[in-house]
Every structure is written in C-alpha cells, then in structure tokens.
Design an enzyme around this catalytic site. Structure first.
Site, PDB file in Angstrom:
ATOM      1  N   TYR A   1      50.106  29.496  41.026  1.00 42.92           N
ATOM      2  CA  TYR A   1      48.703  29.850  41.322  1.00 42.92           C
ATOM      3  C   TYR A   1      48.011  28.658  41.979  1.00 42.92           C
ATOM      4  O   TYR A   1      47.348  28.799  43.011  1.00 42.92           O
ATOM      5  CB  TYR A   1      48.005  30.271  40.024  1.00 42.92           C
ATOM      6  CG  TYR A   1      46.626  30.867  40.224  1.00 42.92           C
ATOM      7  CD1 TYR A   1      46.466  32.126  40.788  1.00 42.92           C
ATOM      8  CD2 TYR A   1      45.481  30.172  39.832  1.00 42.92           C
ATOM      9  CE1 TYR A   1      45.196  32.682  40.967  1.00 42.92           C
ATOM     10  CE2 TYR A   1      44.214  30.713  40.003  1.00 42.92           C
ATOM     11  CZ  TYR A   1      44.076  31.967  40.570  1.00 42.92           C
ATOM     12  OH  TYR A   1      42.815  32.513  40.752  1.00 42.92           O
TER      13      TYR A   1
ATOM     14  N   SER B   1      39.917  29.211  44.573  1.00 44.86           N
ATOM     15  CA  SER B   1      39.691  29.071  43.133  1.00 44.86           C
ATOM     16  C   SER B   1      39.437  27.590  42.855  1.00 44.86           C
ATOM     17  O   SER B   1      39.753  26.744  43.687  1.00 44.86           O
ATOM     18  CB  SER B   1      40.959  29.513  42.381  1.00 44.86           C
ATOM     19  OG  SER B   1      40.891  29.180  41.011  1.00 44.86           O
TER      20      SER B   1
HETATM   21  P1  NAI Z   1      40.566  41.366  39.507  1.00 43.10           P
HETATM   22  O1  NAI Z   1      41.953  41.577  39.019  1.00 43.10           O
HETATM   23  O2  NAI Z   1      39.437  41.894  38.715  1.00 43.10           O
HETATM   24  O3  NAI Z   1      40.421  41.871  41.006  1.00 43.10           O
HETATM   25  C1  NAI Z   1      41.427  41.646  41.964  1.00 43.10           C
HETATM   26  C2  NAI Z   1      41.536  42.874  42.857  1.00 43.10           C
HETATM   27  O4  NAI Z   1      42.571  42.615  43.827  1.00 43.10           O
HETATM   28  C3  NAI Z   1      41.952  44.109  42.081  1.00 43.10           C
HETATM   29  O5  NAI Z   1      41.126  45.210  42.403  1.00 43.10           O
HETATM   30  C4  NAI Z   1      43.391  44.350  42.511  1.00 43.10           C
HETATM   31  O6  NAI Z   1      43.759  45.715  42.507  1.00 43.10           O
HETATM   32  C5  NAI Z   1      43.374  43.782  43.922  1.00 43.10           C
HETATM   33  N1  NAI Z   1      44.710  43.428  44.409  1.00 43.10           N
HETATM   34  C6  NAI Z   1      45.734  42.853  43.730  1.00 43.10           C
HETATM   35  N2  NAI Z   1      46.814  42.759  44.524  1.00 43.10           N
HETATM   36  C7  NAI Z   1      46.474  43.274  45.721  1.00 43.10           C
HETATM   37  C8  NAI Z   1      47.178  43.453  46.944  1.00 43.10           C
HETATM   38  N3  NAI Z   1      48.465  43.094  47.077  1.00 43.10           N
HETATM   39  N4  NAI Z   1      46.518  44.008  47.986  1.00 43.10           N
HETATM   40  C9  NAI Z   1      45.220  44.404  47.854  1.00 43.10           C
HETATM   41  N5  NAI Z   1      44.517  44.273  46.710  1.00 43.10           N
HETATM   42  C10 NAI Z   1      45.138  43.708  45.662  1.00 43.10           C
HETATM   43  O7  NAI Z   1      40.432  39.768  39.642  1.00 43.10           O
HETATM   44  P2  NAI Z   1      39.319  38.834  40.340  1.00 43.10           P
HETATM   45  O8  NAI Z   1      39.125  37.712  39.418  1.00 43.10           O
HETATM   46  O9  NAI Z   1      38.170  39.615  40.785  1.00 43.10           O
HETATM   47  O10 NAI Z   1      40.150  38.296  41.593  1.00 43.10           O
HETATM   48  C11 NAI Z   1      39.584  38.183  42.898  1.00 43.10           C
HETATM   49  C12 NAI Z   1      39.921  36.815  43.462  1.00 43.10           C
HETATM   50  O11 NAI Z   1      39.209  35.811  42.738  1.00 43.10           O
HETATM   51  C13 NAI Z   1      41.404  36.446  43.374  1.00 43.10           C
HETATM   52  O12 NAI Z   1      41.803  35.859  44.598  1.00 43.10           O
HETATM   53  C14 NAI Z   1      41.418  35.411  42.257  1.00 43.10           C
HETATM   54  O13 NAI Z   1      42.499  34.531  42.376  1.00 43.10           O
HETATM   55  C15 NAI Z   1      40.080  34.733  42.465  1.00 43.10           C
HETATM   56  N6  NAI Z   1      39.547  33.953  41.365  1.00 43.10           N
HETATM   57  C16 NAI Z   1      39.218  34.536  40.170  1.00 43.10           C
HETATM   58  C17 NAI Z   1      38.667  33.767  39.154  1.00 43.10           C
HETATM   59  C18 NAI Z   1      38.273  34.343  37.814  1.00 43.10           C
HETATM   60  O14 NAI Z   1      37.920  33.586  36.899  1.00 43.10           O
HETATM   61  N7  NAI Z   1      38.286  35.642  37.644  1.00 43.10           N
HETATM   62  C19 NAI Z   1      38.441  32.330  39.304  1.00 43.10           C
HETATM   63  C20 NAI Z   1      38.828  31.830  40.599  1.00 43.10           C
HETATM   64  C21 NAI Z   1      39.351  32.624  41.572  1.00 43.10           C
END
Ligand code: NAI
Length: 288
Positions: free
Chosen positions: A156, A143
């Site tokens: 985080y 991130s």
């Molecule tokens: P999201 O919440 O839409 O997707 C995250 C996915 O990870 C979900 O489908 C969730 O069910 C799954 N997940 C959560 N815990 C889990 C576990 N223990 N085992 C397996 N799957 C699990 O959020 P997003 O934003 O798509 O997140 C993806 C990555 O992107 C994360 O690592 C987040 O920190 C990172 N990120 C997101 C940003 C944003 O602005 N949305 C910015 C920078 C980084």
C-alpha cells in the site's frame, strides 16, 4: 478552476467512501457527474441517490485496473456530456501485511488498482483535457501512506508513494505546457469508509471475510490500528471539501489528516533533512 456549475466531473471509486463524498460535493456545486466503480449495485444506488437530489448523473461500471475499461469510461463521459473538466482518480484498495506474507495475487492486485488505475486515468483523460483546451483539473487520491511509510502496509505504501510521485511529475509537466489543467494529490489520514473491507473487490475472493486472512502479528496489529482509527475517522465530506478548496485555489497538496497522523510526515521530513534512520512514528507507540 473556480467555475464548476454545469461542468463535468469524472470520479472513480464513486460508489463508496471518499469517492461518494466527492460526488456529493460535486453535485452540490451543480456539476454534472460521471460515476465509475467496480461494484455495479452500489454504483447504481449512489447514482440514484444523487439523481434524486437533482444531479445529472451517468453511472459507468468500470474496473480501473483495466486500460480498455478506463478508455471506455472516457468515451462514455464524452458521449454523455460532450466534455470533461474534473477527473478524480480515486479508486483504491488496501492490503495489509509484509511483502513476504502477502500472496502474489494480493500484491499484483494492489498495484493494478492503486497504481495502474491512476496511470490509466491519466493516460485516458489528460489527452482529452489538453485537446479540449480551457480549464481542467486532475485529482489523484494517494494517502498519508504516500508521504510516510508505516510498518506492515508494504505494498500500500509503495503504490501510494508512486501516486504522489507521478502526480507531482504531471503537475510540473502540465504547468510547463501552460495548459490550464491543474493537478492535486490528496493524502488523507483516517477517514470513515469501507477501505478495510477492500478484499470484497479482489478478483477470485468472492465475498471473503477480510478478517479471515492469515496475517502475522504485525499485519494484525496494523489492521486493528487502522480499523479502529477509520471507525473513529473523519467523514468523507471533509476530504471532499478539502479537495474542492484545492481545485479552486490551484493547490497541489491536499492533506486532510489528523495532526497526530501528520506528525509522522514532519518526523520523516526531519529524518531526511538530517539523514537520520527512520523511526516508528509516535502515533504507533503512544496510546490514542
Ligand atoms: P472504499 O472502499 O469505501 O471506497 C473505494 C471504492 O473504490 C469502492 O466503491 C470500491 O468498489 C471501488 N473500487 C475498488 N476497486 C476498484 C476497481 N478496480 N475499479 C473501480 N473501482 C474500484 O474506500 P475509500 O477509503 O473511500 O477509498 C478511496 C481512496 O481513498 C482509495 O484510493 C484509498 O486508498 C484512499 N484513502 C483512504 C483512506 C481512509 O482512511 N479511508 C486514507 C487515505 C487514502
């Protein structure tokens, strides 16, 4: 890695947001997909949608914080497709607030998913890629919080800095081995996903309303700031496109972030160079 058609991509956190965006982009490149997520229903829905679009998909419910589950994910990928080429350690959760106002459960859960999840992914898939020989690529989702340290995102920031550090270390080690396995770390800015609803997956909280958490003024400030920025953020496809450009170019840093967000990184680099005390990035003090 330039040739992607028919090759196998494993993506964690693939049911939503950035992970789903990566899966869609990989399918468009004719990759075969192993999708992993802790949410079985949304995982199945994502897998069905991709299959309907013509992709070959294996959906493997997986909690990345569980070492055994990630080992089984590796076995499932090999059982289904016989090889693995691209591994996206992407699953992550966001807990806002200061260390002393978060519960120990929240802090441990953040580290378990964001850091241990990536560690388990590396420990499972790097040996598979090395033993297989030939080309491969590991993509770890960190991130901008892995490159800058905004206030009230304490745990985080810590987990994402750790993901950047271990990715950089891995990149150097695999290059020294002349392995053919590349590494990229992705540091997105504000992306339209469900990350602000992360609490939906915290063990023991059920479908708790994430807005119902009791936070200090600071925790509420960052939650409001991020929620507004993410609602208005870039689509996940933009991150996915940046990832696939980097995989093709063997580029380590992938920073799909808005310029005002990136300005916080440039400020930090100057602070380090000049040994100046860290100041609040401009994005937090200027009206957006
Ligand atoms: P999201 O919440 O839409 O997707 C995250 C996915 O990870 C979900 O489908 C969730 O069910 C799954 N997940 C959560 N815990 C889990 C576990 N223990 N085992 C397996 N799957 C699990 O959020 P997003 O934003 O798509 O997140 C993806 C990555 O992107 C994360 O690592 C987040 O920190 C990172 N990120 C997101 C940003 C944003 O602005 N949305 C910015 C920078 C980084």
């Amino acid at each position: 890695m330039q040739e992607l058609a028919e090759r196998v991509a494993v993506i964690t956190g693939a049911a939503s947001g950035i992970g789903r965006g990566i899966a869609e982009a990989a399918a468009a490149k004719q990759m075969r997909l192993v999708l992993a997520d802790i949410e079985p229903k949304t995982l199945d829905a994502a897998a069905d949608a991709l299959r309907a679009a013509g992709a070959e998909v294996a959906a493997v419910p997986t909690d990345v914080s569980d070492a055994g589950a990630v080992t089984r994910l590796g076995e499932a990928a090999l059982d289904h497709f016989g090889a693995v080429h691209l591994v996206c350690n992407n699953a992550g959760v966001l807990v806002a607030g200061s260390l002393w106002e978060n519960s120990l459960d929240e802090l441990r859960w953040s580290v378990d998913v964001n850091l241990w999840g990536v560690i388990h992914g590396i420990r499972t898939f790097v040996p598979i890629l090395l033993e297989q020989g030939g080309e491969g690529h590991i993509v770890n989702t960190a991130s901008m919080a892995g490159l800058t340290a905004a206030p009230y995102l304490d745990i985080y920031n810590a987990t994402k800095h750790a993901v950047v550090a271990l990715s950089e270390t891995l990149h150097k080690e695999l290059a020294m081995l002349e392995s053919g396995v590349g590494v990229s770390v992705v540091c997105p800015g504000l992306i339209q996903t469900r990350i602000m609803e992360s609490a939906r997956n915290q063990p023991g909280t059920g479908d708790r309303d994430p807005d119902a958490r009791t936070l200090s003024e600071g925790g509420n400030f960052i939650t409001g700031f991020l929620s507004a920025g993410i609602d208005d953020g870039w689509p996940p496809s933009r991150v996915a496109d940046a990832i696939f450009d980097a995989v093709a170019a063997q580029r380590f840093y992938v920073i799909p972030a808005q310029e005002p967000v990136k300005a916080g990184l440039y400020q930090r680099l100057d602070e380090l160079r000049e040994e100046r005390n860290p100041a609040l990035p401009g994005i937090f003090s200027e009206p957006s």
